[in-house]
Each structure stands twice: as structure tokens, then as C-alpha cells.
Design a protein around this motif. Structure first.
Motif, short mmCIF file in Angstrom:
data_model
loop_
_atom_site.label_atom_id
_atom_site.label_comp_id
_atom_site.label_asym_id
_atom_site.label_seq_id
_atom_site.Cartn_x
_atom_site.Cartn_y
_atom_site.Cartn_z
N GLY A 121 -7.89 -50.67 -0.48
CA GLY A 121 -7.91 -52.10 -0.77
C GLY A 121 -7.95 -52.37 -2.26
O GLY A 121 -7.30 -53.30 -2.75
N THR A 122 -8.70 -51.55 -2.99
CA THR A 122 -8.74 -51.69 -4.45
C THR A 122 -7.36 -51.48 -5.04
O THR A 122 -6.91 -52.24 -5.91
CB THR A 122 -9.73 -50.67 -5.04
OG1 THR A 122 -11.05 -50.92 -4.53
CG2 THR A 122 -9.76 -50.78 -6.57
N SER A 123 -6.67 -50.44 -4.57
CA SER A 123 -5.32 -50.17 -5.06
C SER A 123 -4.37 -51.33 -4.77
O SER A 123 -3.55 -51.69 -5.62
CB SER A 123 -4.78 -48.88 -4.42
OG SER A 123 -3.44 -48.67 -4.77
N GLU A 124 -4.48 -51.91 -3.59
CA GLU A 124 -3.55 -52.97 -3.20
C GLU A 124 -3.71 -54.21 -4.07
O GLU A 124 -2.72 -54.84 -4.45
CB GLU A 124 -3.77 -53.33 -1.73
CG GLU A 124 -2.83 -54.41 -1.22
CD GLU A 124 -2.96 -54.66 0.27
OE1 GLU A 124 -2.17 -55.46 0.80
OE2 GLU A 124 -3.86 -54.07 0.91
N PHE A 125 -4.96 -54.56 -4.40
CA PHE A 125 -5.21 -55.84 -5.07
C PHE A 125 -5.39 -55.73 -6.58
O PHE A 125 -5.34 -56.73 -7.29
CB PHE A 125 -6.44 -56.52 -4.47
CG PHE A 125 -6.32 -56.81 -3.01
CD1 PHE A 125 -5.26 -57.53 -2.51
CD2 PHE A 125 -7.27 -56.34 -2.11
CE1 PHE A 125 -5.13 -57.79 -1.15
CE2 PHE A 125 -7.16 -56.59 -0.75
CZ PHE A 125 -6.09 -57.32 -0.27
N MET A 126 -5.62 -54.52 -7.11
CA MET A 126 -6.02 -54.41 -8.52
C MET A 126 -4.88 -54.69 -9.49
O MET A 126 -5.13 -54.99 -10.66
CB MET A 126 -6.60 -53.03 -8.80
CG MET A 126 -5.58 -51.90 -8.80
SD MET A 126 -6.36 -50.30 -9.12
CE MET A 126 -4.91 -49.22 -9.11
N LEU A 127 -3.62 -54.60 -9.04
CA LEU A 127 -2.51 -54.74 -9.98
C LEU A 127 -2.44 -56.13 -10.60
O LEU A 127 -1.86 -56.29 -11.69
CB LEU A 127 -1.18 -54.43 -9.29
CG LEU A 127 -0.91 -52.96 -8.95
CD1 LEU A 127 0.55 -52.78 -8.56
CD2 LEU A 127 -1.26 -52.04 -10.09
N SER A 128 -3.01 -57.14 -9.92
CA SER A 128 -2.95 -58.49 -10.47
C SER A 128 -3.61 -58.55 -11.85
O SER A 128 -3.17 -59.31 -12.73
CB SER A 128 -3.62 -59.49 -9.52
OG SER A 128 -4.98 -59.12 -9.31
N GLY A 129 -4.66 -57.76 -12.06
CA GLY A 129 -5.32 -57.75 -13.35
C GLY A 129 -4.76 -56.74 -14.33
O GLY A 129 -5.14 -56.74 -15.51
N LEU A 130 -3.86 -55.87 -13.87
CA LEU A 130 -3.32 -54.81 -14.71
C LEU A 130 -1.87 -55.06 -15.13
O LEU A 130 -1.32 -54.32 -15.94
CB LEU A 130 -3.39 -53.46 -13.99
CG LEU A 130 -4.76 -53.02 -13.49
CD1 LEU A 130 -4.64 -51.72 -12.69
CD2 LEU A 130 -5.73 -52.82 -14.64
N MET A 131 -1.25 -56.10 -14.57
CA MET A 131 0.19 -56.30 -14.73
C MET A 131 0.64 -56.41 -16.19
O MET A 131 1.61 -55.75 -16.59
CB MET A 131 0.62 -57.54 -13.94
CG MET A 131 2.09 -57.51 -13.54
SD MET A 131 2.44 -56.17 -12.37
CE MET A 131 1.57 -56.76 -10.91
N PRO A 132 -0.01 -57.20 -17.04
CA PRO A 132 0.46 -57.29 -18.43
C PRO A 132 0.41 -55.95 -19.15
O PRO A 132 1.33 -55.60 -19.91
CB PRO A 132 -0.52 -58.31 -19.06
CG PRO A 132 -1.03 -59.11 -17.91
CD PRO A 132 -1.11 -58.15 -16.76
N ASP A 133 -0.66 -55.19 -18.92
CA ASP A 133 -0.81 -53.88 -19.56
C ASP A 133 0.28 -52.92 -19.09
O ASP A 133 0.86 -52.17 -19.89
CB ASP A 133 -2.20 -53.31 -19.23
CG ASP A 133 -2.57 -52.14 -20.13
OD1 ASP A 133 -1.89 -51.95 -21.14
OD2 ASP A 133 -3.54 -51.44 -19.81
N ILE A 134 0.58 -52.92 -17.78
CA ILE A 134 1.64 -52.06 -17.24
C ILE A 134 2.99 -52.45 -17.84
O ILE A 134 3.78 -51.59 -18.24
CB ILE A 134 1.68 -52.16 -15.71
CG1 ILE A 134 0.42 -51.53 -15.10
CG2 ILE A 134 2.91 -51.46 -15.15
CD1 ILE A 134 0.30 -51.71 -13.59
#
Length: 400
Positions: A16-29
Motif C-alpha cells: 500500500g505504501t508503494s502504491e500511494f507514495m509516488l504522489s509525494g515523490l513525483m517531482p523528484d523522480i
């Protein structure tokens, strides 16, 4: 509840962490991979598609294996692709890891739901389901914010490493705790897989099951419709500052955990009453939220309450899928997983339509209310049809 359920919940927490965490990581990625934000956003879309398609397909594949072997295979694959994602410098490879991670996640959850149902008493599926889904709600409360903090401090790759590390103890615990065969984990082989698949697919034709899957998608669609646009709602409509967004998300997560826990205690004994009362309360709550979103106190209360109601009703529906799919435990879990992710996909899309039309950030709340209303209507029609059919079956017996 058996200890192994909490082991499975730990793995679900990581997923679940993997599924939802990208919202906060998107600019960095996007910066690191030298792609645009919309292109980086395809990582989320790829995961969602992988979950929807992968749940029934991976469930079918797992029929060839024992439950322990399937859980280990899916979780190990999930762990390894996160390691690969953490070290790759290619956006194409990263995108591929998200698809594979989604397939592994979908397969794991489908088998985990079937395993949980097989490890408890026949009338305790609701509590078992609530333990598993508690991992997802805890991911919203703790995992996703922690991933965002790791990303801010050490870069987005640190969050991928963290997901892999959290998954590792679950691999060893499953190896030691999940039965390798027997009733809880039926032995399977290449020769047995085809007839088992045909038998389970035949059991999925139950009208009760199909209606329950539809209700799962609609209720989860309502949940994700508002959850996706909660940040601009609380900043632009309620008037909270940017610092209020993590607090609102955590509050929604806390409500969802409370709802899953409470729902699990009632879902086995009084599912119809819980679904009816909870569904009506959920509908009224979305309407009230839409009308009072400009009030800070009302927003705080309703974020918590709607999180609790959404997951209490949603978890109860998942447990009813397992009851309705008693003859297809693995594929039933797969289709339950798919229905949840169909809702997670259609909800934000439906909420985005009025936003694109300029109707404001309250609009997704009205869409959530509409989706729950559709679920109540569908459930009511299905119940009326069921009762009419039952009366029709009794009449010939009475006449005879």
C-alpha cells in the motif's frame, strides 16, 4: 486471529505504501529521470492498470501453486523490482518495474485474501479481511508520509529501498508461518490447475457475487474520488495552509483504520445492516461535506468520519465477496482486488470531469455522493430481485 494474518498485513502495508507514495515523490523522480511531470505521472497509471489486469490473471496463475509458494513468489518479485527501481537510471526500466510490482501486488493480495479466509472459522471472514486491509490503511497513515519524508531527505530512491526492506521480514515470516499444504493452502500442480480454474470460474457466475463486486467498485470509486482531490479541497475551499494537507490525509487514514477495525467486528454478524446503515450514512456524509467544506471544524470532523465509513463499508463488501465466492476463494480474492482498483481508477476520473468543467473543488464530493447513491440503488434493486425470486420458488411448493 492467527499470527500469520498480521504477517500478511505487514506485506500489504508495504504494498500500500508503494502504491500511494509516488504522489509525494513525483517531482523528484521527474527531475532525476529528466522527464516531465505528466510523463512521470504515467508511473501511477501503469501501477493502476497492472493491478486491475493483474488481479484475476495472477490469481489464475497461482492456482498451480500452494498458497505459501504463491505468496512467496509474488512478494519476492515485489521486493526485487523495488530494488531494481531504486538503482535504475532508465525511466523505461522504472516504468516496467511499476507494472511488474502491480502484477505482484495484485497476485499477492488475491492469494492473501483467500489464505485469510481459509485460516479462520467460516463465519469470521470479515474480521480476517479487516486485518489485511488494516495494512493498507496504516500505509495511508504512516507509510506514505514516511516515504515522502525519506524522499525529501535522501531522494526518491530511499523510499523504494524502504519498501523493499519492509517487505523482507514478511518474506521470512511467510516462509515460517503460512501452511505449505492442507485445507488452508490446497496443494496444486499443473494437472490440478485446469480443473480448479474451471471450477472457480464457474463459481464466479453467482449474481450475488457480481452485484457485490459492482458495489465494491462504486464505493471505492467514491472514496478515491474525494481522496485524490482532498489537498486542493482543504487548501482552496476550507482555507487551510499547505501544512494542513498532510494532517488532513493522516486524519482520513486514521478514520479508515478505525472503520476497517470496527467494520471487521460487525461484518460477519450483521453485514446487511452494516451495509445499509453505513451506505446511507456515507451518502449523507458526502452531501454534508459538500455543503460545509468551507467550514474548518466540519471539514476536520467529516474527513475523519468519511474515512471511517468508507473503509467500514468497503471492507464489509470485500468480506461479502469472499462469502459469495466460497467455491472460488482464490479467483474471488482476485476479482475483489480488481474491483477495488477499478474504483480507484474511475473515482479520480469521474471527479476530474467537473473540475475540468470549472465547477470547483467541491464537485468531487458531489460525485462521491452520486457514486454511493448508485451503489445503494444497485444494492436495493438486487435485493428486491432476490426476494422476488425467493417468493417465486416458494409459490410452487405451496401450491403443491
Amino acid at each position: 486471529m492467527p499470527f500469520v494474518l498480521y504477517v500478511l498485513a505487514l506485506a500489504v502495508f508495504a504494498q500500500g505504501t508503494s502504491e500511494f507514495m509516488l504522489s509525494g515523490l513525483m517531482p523528484d523522480i521527474a527531475r532525476d529521470m529528466e522527464v516531465s511531470i505528466p510523463v512521470a505521472g504515467s508511473l501511477t497509471s501503469a501501477f493502476a492498470v497492472g493491478m486491475i489486469v493483474g488481479a484475476p490473471l495472477m490469481a489464475l496463475l497461482s492456482l498451480r501453486w500452494s498458497r505459501r509458494r504463491a505468496l512467496l513468489a509474488f512478494l519476492t518479485a515485489f521486493l526485487l523490482v523495488h530494488v531494481l527501481g531504486a538503482v535504475t537510471t532508465s525511466f523505461g526500466v522504472l516504468l516496467a518495474t511499476r507494472v511488474v510490482a502491480a502484477l505482484a501486488n495484485a497476485g499477492f493480495l488475491a492469494v492473501a485474501l483467500a489464505t485469510a479466509a481459509g485460516l479462520v472459522a467460516p463465519d469470521a471472514k470479515g474480521r480476517a479481511t479487516s486485518v489485511l486491509l488494516g495494512g493498507t490503511t496504516l500505509a495511508c497513515i504512516a507509510g506514505v508520509p514516511a516515504g515522502a519524508v525519506l524522499g525529501q531527505q535522501w531522494g526518491w530512491r530511499a523510499a523504494f529501498w524502504a519498501v523493499a526492506l519492509v517487505s523482507l521480514p514478511a518474506v521470512f515470516a511467510i516462509l515460517r508461518s503460512v501452511p505449505g499444504g492442507g485445507a488452508a493452502s490446497p496443494a496444486a500442480g499443473a494437472g490440478a490447475a485446469a480443473p480448479r480454474a474451471r471450477g472457480e470460474l464457474g463459481a464466479l457466475r453467482s449474481p450475488r457475487l457480481l452485484v457485490t463486486l459492482l458495489l465494491c467498485a462504486l464505493v471505492n470509486g467514491a472514496t478515491f474520488c474525494t481522496f485524490t482531490y482532498l489537498a486542493p479541497l482543504v487548501t482552496q475551499v476550507t482555507g487551510f495552509g499547505a501544512a494542513g494537507v498532510p494532517a488532513a490525509l493522516a486524519l482520513f487514514g486514521a478514520g479508515s483504520f478505525a472503520g476497517v477495525t470496527a467494520g471487521g467486528r460487525l461484518a460477519d454478524a450483521r453485514p446487511r445492516q452494516l451495509l445499509l446503515a453505513g451506505g446511507v450514512a456515507l451518502l449523507l456524509g458526502w452531501v454534508l461535506f459538500a455543503l460545509t467544506a468551507g467550514n474548518a471544524v466540519a471539514t476536520v470532523v467529516l474527513v475523519l468520519v468519511q474515512g471511517a465509513l468508507s473503509f467500514a463499508v468497503g471492507a464489509t463488501l470485500i468480506s461479502q465477496v469472499l462469502y459469495a465466492a466460497a467455491g472460488a476463494p482464490t479467483l474471488g480474492g482476485g476479482f475483489a482486488t480488481a474491483s477495488l482498483n477499478v474504483g480507484a481508477a474511475i473515482g479520480p476520473w469521474c471527479g476530474g470531469i467537473p473540475l475540468a468543467a470549472g465547477l470547483g473543488y467541491r464537485a468531487p464530493l458531489w460525485v462521491s455522493a452520486l457514486l454511493v447513491a448508485l451503489a445503494l440503488v444497485a444494492g436495493g434493486v438486487a435485493e428486491a430481485v432476490r426476494r422476488a425470486a425467493a417468493r417465486g420458488r416458494r409459490l410452487p411448493a405451496t401450491a403443491g
